[in-house]
Design a protein around this motif. Sequence first.
Motif, mmCIF file in Angstrom:
data_model
loop_
_atom_site.group_PDB
_atom_site.id
_atom_site.type_symbol
_atom_site.label_atom_id
_atom_site.label_comp_id
_atom_site.label_asym_id
_atom_site.label_seq_id
_atom_site.Cartn_x
_atom_site.Cartn_y
_atom_site.Cartn_z
ATOM 1 N N ILE A 238 0.858 -1.192 0.000
ATOM 2 C CA ILE A 238 0.000 0.000 0.000
ATOM 3 C C ILE A 238 0.889 1.235 0.000
ATOM 4 C CG2 ILE A 238 -1.803 1.245 1.261
ATOM 5 C CD1 ILE A 238 -2.406 -1.535 2.648
ATOM 6 N N ALA A 251 -5.023 5.192 2.759
ATOM 7 C CA ALA A 251 -3.920 4.248 2.886
ATOM 8 C C ALA A 251 -3.884 3.646 4.293
ATOM 9 C CB ALA A 251 -2.590 4.936 2.563
ATOM 10 N N TYR A 255 -4.571 -0.290 5.341
ATOM 11 C CA TYR A 255 -3.626 -1.061 6.155
ATOM 12 C C TYR A 255 -4.307 -1.589 7.420
ATOM 13 C CZ TYR A 255 0.493 -2.224 8.899
ATOM 14 O OH TYR A 255 1.421 -2.891 9.651
#
Length: 306
Positions: A238, A251, A255
């Motif tokens: 990512i 992002a 995650y």
Amino acid sequence: MTGLASLLRFEAGLLAVALFTTMAAAQTPAGDGQVIPLYAPHTVTPLGVPETRIKQTSGDTLIFNVSEPTLELFRPAPGRANGTAMIVAPGGGFVGLGYEAGGTDVARKLAEQGITAFVLKYRTIRSAPDPMQLPQVHLREMEILMARAKTGVPTEAPRFAGEPHAVEDGARAMAAVRQRAAEWGIDPKRVGFIGFSAGAFLAADLAIGDRALRPDFVALIYGGVRTPVPADASPAFIAAAADDEYQPRDAVLLYDAWRHAGAAAELHIYERGGHGFDLKPKGATSDHWFEQLLWWLRSRGLLHPS
């Protein structure tokens, strides 16, 4: 977000109307690879308007009104193939495709590393004959995304109008590459998927979707979160920039969703880079995302011959 130029800049890295120089019907591939249709002729409902390409002075090609999905093949030099494959999905808000910056340019870089790469030209929603007239549904989607960027609500972006068809095309591309793996010298258990912006939403959908069509690994580059994430979701690389004006939190959300599920993930957030940094140097640490992707692939044994 204000103005047409800002709307266009989202996903495909578009700059301003003045940058567009030529427009032509899109039947010739933008790259130098073999083009593989994903569907038999006349099996996909046409949009009713011709596919259109716009060439920018920057060199990128934007494709609108896609109704015939294809894969464009980029093979490593003889003797360099390592058995790994990656499908590359450009961004463009599911309205257009930034076909070179987030597609063929990346595919060529992957091929240099021994990876057999395929650029996915997936279906888009219908635009006006003049694609500069953005569809109203896309303008509404952009308003929601910009409000979400400021407030964080909703946590997960609503599905885009063009997303379901794009996911169908991505799944079909995964099946096609695995079915023809022997022909292309690919290990069918080493087929990954990299997406940019809208293409990363598509990659995330595939990574958590049908297990039989799930990529063996994914790279989600300035993309958005899709849930629920299963424990056996595709391992994910990512990457995004902290100054992304459209998706400043996604992002981290990606995650967190992957790690909460117990799925493998690695996160890179760069101080600068904005949205759409792709391979263009910006003098920022985001310039090195591709090198870090290669380190991640190497650590997983995906750059060694299978």
